[in-house]
Design an enzyme around this catalytic site. Structure first.
Site, PDB file in Angstrom:
ATOM      1  N   TYR A 273      -2.045  -1.021  10.209  1.00  0.00           N
ATOM      2  CA  TYR A 273      -2.395  -1.289   8.911  1.00  0.00           C
ATOM      3  C   TYR A 273      -1.079  -0.832   8.100  1.00  0.00           C
ATOM      4  CZ  TYR A 273      -4.041  -1.039   4.006  1.00  0.00           C
ATOM      5  OH  TYR A 273      -4.167  -1.117   2.672  1.00  0.00           O
TER       6      TYR A 273
ATOM      7  N   SER B  15       0.801  -1.103  -0.040  1.00  0.00           N
ATOM      8  CA  SER B  15       0.069  -0.145  -0.147  1.00  0.00           C
ATOM      9  C   SER B  15       0.830   1.422   0.245  1.00  0.00           C
ATOM     10  CB  SER B  15      -0.887   0.102   1.247  1.00  0.00           C
ATOM     11  OG  SER B  15      -1.286   1.499   1.551  1.00  0.00           O
TER      12      SER B  15
HETATM   13  N1  LIG Z   1      -8.438   0.343  -1.842  1.00  0.00           N
HETATM   14  C1  LIG Z   1      -7.284   0.935  -1.616  1.00  0.00           C
HETATM   15  O1  LIG Z   1      -7.291   2.207  -1.596  1.00  0.00           O
HETATM   16  C2  LIG Z   1      -5.908   0.358  -1.375  1.00  0.00           C
HETATM   17  C3  LIG Z   1      -4.915   1.008  -1.206  1.00  0.00           C
HETATM   18  C4  LIG Z   1      -3.819   0.355  -0.964  1.00  0.00           C
HETATM   19  C5  LIG Z   1      -3.696  -0.920  -0.619  1.00  0.00           C
HETATM   20  N2  LIG Z   1      -4.609  -1.756  -0.807  1.00  0.00           N
HETATM   21  C6  LIG Z   1      -4.743  -3.110  -0.490  1.00  0.00           C
HETATM   22  O2  LIG Z   1      -5.358  -3.878  -2.025  1.00  0.00           O
HETATM   23  C7  LIG Z   1      -5.617  -5.076  -1.551  1.00  0.00           C
HETATM   24  C8  LIG Z   1      -7.025  -5.343  -1.865  1.00  0.00           C
HETATM   25  O3  LIG Z   1      -7.994  -4.473  -1.615  1.00  0.00           O
HETATM   26  P1  LIG Z   1      -9.343  -3.867  -2.278  1.00  0.00           P
HETATM   27  O4  LIG Z   1      -8.976  -2.370  -2.171  1.00  0.00           O
HETATM   28  O5  LIG Z   1      -9.455  -4.333  -3.412  1.00  0.00           O
HETATM   29  O6  LIG Z   1     -10.421  -4.282  -1.038  1.00  0.00           O
HETATM   30  P2  LIG Z   1     -11.729  -5.228  -1.038  1.00  0.00           P
HETATM   31  O7  LIG Z   1     -12.181  -5.206   0.247  1.00  0.00           O
HETATM   32  O8  LIG Z   1     -12.595  -4.824  -2.151  1.00  0.00           O
HETATM   33  O9  LIG Z   1     -10.969  -6.616  -1.505  1.00  0.00           O
HETATM   34  C9  LIG Z   1     -10.301  -7.442  -0.560  1.00  0.00           C
HETATM   35  C10 LIG Z   1     -10.596  -8.869  -0.535  1.00  0.00           C
HETATM   36  O10 LIG Z   1      -9.833  -9.610   0.342  1.00  0.00           O
HETATM   37  C11 LIG Z   1     -10.796 -10.641   0.900  1.00  0.00           C
HETATM   38  N3  LIG Z   1     -10.366 -11.017   2.162  1.00  0.00           N
HETATM   39  C12 LIG Z   1     -10.302 -10.311   3.368  1.00  0.00           C
HETATM   40  N4  LIG Z   1      -9.523 -11.035   4.215  1.00  0.00           N
HETATM   41  C13 LIG Z   1      -9.389 -12.216   3.809  1.00  0.00           C
HETATM   42  C14 LIG Z   1      -8.997 -13.621   4.341  1.00  0.00           C
HETATM   43  N5  LIG Z   1      -8.677 -13.688   5.480  1.00  0.00           N
HETATM   44  N6  LIG Z   1      -8.551 -14.596   3.323  1.00  0.00           N
HETATM   45  C15 LIG Z   1      -9.243 -14.528   2.091  1.00  0.00           C
HETATM   46  N7  LIG Z   1      -9.559 -13.445   1.677  1.00  0.00           N
HETATM   47  C16 LIG Z   1      -9.799 -12.321   2.224  1.00  0.00           C
HETATM   48  C17 LIG Z   1     -12.026  -9.842   0.892  1.00  0.00           C
HETATM   49  O11 LIG Z   1     -13.221 -10.787   1.357  1.00  0.00           O
HETATM   50  C18 LIG Z   1     -12.134  -9.049  -0.348  1.00  0.00           C
HETATM   51  O12 LIG Z   1     -12.962  -9.813  -1.357  1.00  0.00           O
HETATM   52  C19 LIG Z   1      -5.771  -5.218  -0.058  1.00  0.00           C
HETATM   53  O13 LIG Z   1      -4.545  -5.764   0.409  1.00  0.00           O
HETATM   54  C20 LIG Z   1      -5.580  -3.594   0.503  1.00  0.00           C
HETATM   55  O14 LIG Z   1      -4.961  -3.669   1.670  1.00  0.00           O
HETATM   56  C21 LIG Z   1      -5.993  -1.070  -1.099  1.00  0.00           C
END
Ligand SMILES: NC(=O)c1ccc[n+]([C@@H]2O[C@H](COP(=O)([O-])OP(=O)(O)OC[C@H]3O[C@@H](n4cnc5c(N)ncnc54)[C@H](O)[C@@H]3O)[C@@H](O)[C@H]2O)c1
Length: 283
Positions: free
Chosen positions: A159, A146
């Site tokens: 986080y 991230s």
């Molecule tokens: N959206 C943002 O702004 C952002 C920014 C930086 C990093 N990220 C990272 O990107 C990645 C994806 O996030 P996103 O934004 O698409 O969020 P999201 O919530 O849409 O998707 C995350 C997915 O991970 C799954 N998940 C959660 N816990 C789990 C577990 N224990 N086992 C298996 N699956 C699990 C959830 O069910 C969900 O489908 C994450 O690692 C997040 O930290 C997101």
């Protein structure tokens, strides 16, 4: 380096593929011809992605996997390796959000987020990288960290900790696996409009429906989509980037961290202070 424009005949595994970035990445890889392995704890969302991939005429194996659980990963690896030598592209994307500082966070919160965001990534690599190495024909690992790894924030202490660890792990792993012709990319997305803000656990002053709604409105207005993120992740893989900021704000943090760490800390403190003031203000 791994070519990503055409993934015909390539096996791609995406964790957290039921929603957001993982979902968009799975669909984009399918569009480019990949054979997919997708997993998530959200079985409903996973089923939708599985159907969408099948409708594109692509092969897909979908399984419920809690990335924090060793036994779930072991079962998935057995299933996948029964059918192919190894995956070509492993994407450790599953992750959860947790708002708050050390003083707001319980030890159970720490165990939960470290289990998913850090241990989940390490387990994914543990169960899928050795077979890539044995095959001796390269491959690539993407670990989704991230912008919080480049610019750790007092509003997201746990986080930021997990994501900094994922980025450090990815950099070290990139050096280890280069000897085996395997690339590693630590991805650092900025503010991406996905359901993550809706599902994040909030602690301390930010633990209110109002604060959550404000954050959601901000991400929506920012308008950087999961689809754009997926395309840029595949570009970073093709370029062999070890650290891959995604979105202008993340590139800015990447640059400022290198140019002036003290200016970055100053900026992050001002932002934390502003958020604290806003949350404390009577409405
Ligand atoms: N959206 C943002 O702004 C952002 C920014 C930086 C990093 N990220 C990272 O990107 C990645 C994806 O996030 P996103 O934004 O698409 O969020 P999201 O919530 O849409 O998707 C995350 C997915 O991970 C799954 N998940 C959660 N816990 C789990 C577990 N224990 N086992 C298996 N699956 C699990 C959830 O069910 C969900 O489908 C994450 O690692 C997040 O930290 C997101």
């Amino acid at each position: 380096m791994m070519e990503t424009k055409n993934l015909e005949g390539r096996s791609v595994l995406v964790s957290g593929a039921a929603s957001g970035i993982g979902r968009a990445l799975a669909l984009e890889c399918a569009r480019r011809g990949a054979r997919l392995v997708i997993c998530d704890v959200n079985e409903k969302g996973l089923g939708e992605v599985e159907t969408a991939v099948r409708e594109m005429g692509r092969e897909v194996l979908a399984r419920r996997v809690d990335v924090a659980k060793e036994s779930d990963w072991r079962e998935l690896a057995t299933l996948v390796h029964a059918d192919r030598e190894c995956v070509d592209l492993l994407v450790n994307n599953a992750g959860v959000g947790l708002g708050g500082g050390l003083l707001d966070t319980t030890i159970e919160d720490w165990d939960w987020i470290l289990g998913i965001n850090l241990r989940g990534v390490v387990l994914g690599c543990h169960f899928f990288v050795p077979r890539m190495v044995e095959r001796k024909r390269g491959g690539h690992v993407v670990n989704v960290a991230s912008m919080a790894a480049l610019a750790p924030s007092e509003t997201l202490v746990a986080y930021s900790t997990t994501k900094s660890a994922v980025l450090g792990f990815s950099e070290a792993l990139a050096d280890e696996l280069q000897w085996h012709g395997i690339g590693v990319t630590g991805v650092c997305p900025g503010f991406i409009d996905t359901p993550i803000v809706a599902s994040s656990v909030l602690r301390g002053p930010s633990a209110s429906d109002e604060a959550r709604a404000q954050a959601q409105a901000f991400y929506r207005k920012r308008g950087y989509t999961a689809e754009r993120t997926a395309i840029n992740i595949l570009k970073a893989v093709a370029r062999g980037r070890i650290v891959a900021p995604i979105s202008p704000e993340s590139w800015f943090a990447f640059g400022l961290r290198r140019a002036s760490p003290s200016a970055l800390r100053y900026l992050m403190r001002r932002m934390g202070e502003r958020l604290r003031r806003e949350l404390a203000a009577p409405r």
